[in-house]
Design an enzyme around this catalytic site. Sequence first.
Site, PDB file in Angstrom:
ATOM      1  N   ASP A  48       0.733  -1.211  -0.015  1.00  0.00           N
ATOM      2  CA  ASP A  48      -0.012   0.130   0.118  1.00  0.00           C
ATOM      3  C   ASP A  48       0.788   1.207   0.038  1.00  0.00           C
ATOM      4  OD1 ASP A  48      -2.004  -1.898   0.097  1.00  0.00           O
ATOM      5  OD2 ASP A  48      -2.766  -1.320   2.345  1.00  0.00           O
ATOM      6  N   CYS A  69      -2.875  -2.536   7.521  1.00  0.00           N
ATOM      7  CA  CYS A  69      -2.665  -3.530   6.369  1.00  0.00           C
ATOM      8  C   CYS A  69      -1.258  -4.289   6.406  1.00  0.00           C
ATOM      9  CB  CYS A  69      -2.758  -2.914   5.128  1.00  0.00           C
ATOM     10  SG  CYS A  69      -4.398  -2.401   4.848  1.00  0.00           S
ATOM     11  N   LYS A  74      -6.087  -5.530  -3.558  1.00  0.00           N
ATOM     12  CA  LYS A  74      -6.891  -6.084  -2.353  1.00  0.00           C
ATOM     13  C   LYS A  74      -7.916  -5.124  -1.998  1.00  0.00           C
ATOM     14  CE  LYS A  74      -3.735  -4.569   1.268  1.00  0.00           C
ATOM     15  NZ  LYS A  74      -4.505  -3.582   1.844  1.00  0.00           N
TER      16      LYS A  74
END
Length: 188
Positions: free
Chosen positions: A13, A120, A87
């Site tokens: 991310d 995450c 995701k």
Amino acid sequence: MIDFAHAVLLPIDMQQGFDAPGTPRRWNRAVDANGLALLAAWRAAGRPIVHVRHDSVEPGSVFAPGTPGNRHRPGFEPLPGEPLVTKSVNSAFIGTDLDVRLRRLGAKHVVAFGMVTDMCVSTTIRTGANMGWDMILVPDACDCFDLPDGQGGTIRAEDIQAAHVATLRYEFCRLMSVAELTEERRAA
């Protein structure tokens, strides 16, 4: 010590939405430089990298596909031949083909870094460890934010980082710094 011939780098991310106006204070101003150093070392060695991007399904999210916040941070875009796993939940292993990709690459070690440590990154580390992967966290290439404590105060990002790194190290992963990984990689 890790076997670099069987290590995959997993940037998680590294997206522009974390710089959106109104986001809380972050602690690690070196996160981009450190992450880019890892990418450069892996690329120079010709080792596999699997990028992870959060494609939010939440209405109005800065991470929604097609929005500026969904884009990778400068320098973190996958190069040709570097796969991208997308995701919509916290773990890069849930609802994706990450596990299969790692197995096809012959991975034994998954070296993870990114945004944000307590969300995450942590969830991906925990899931990967539970699935049997040797997870390695690179804390100095991670970042997180100040968070409200629910009682009118704020928990400092540095404290959140320290607690999550300690918890992850205790049961779910090994820790290595950017310097350790790049030095060990050169020596391998």
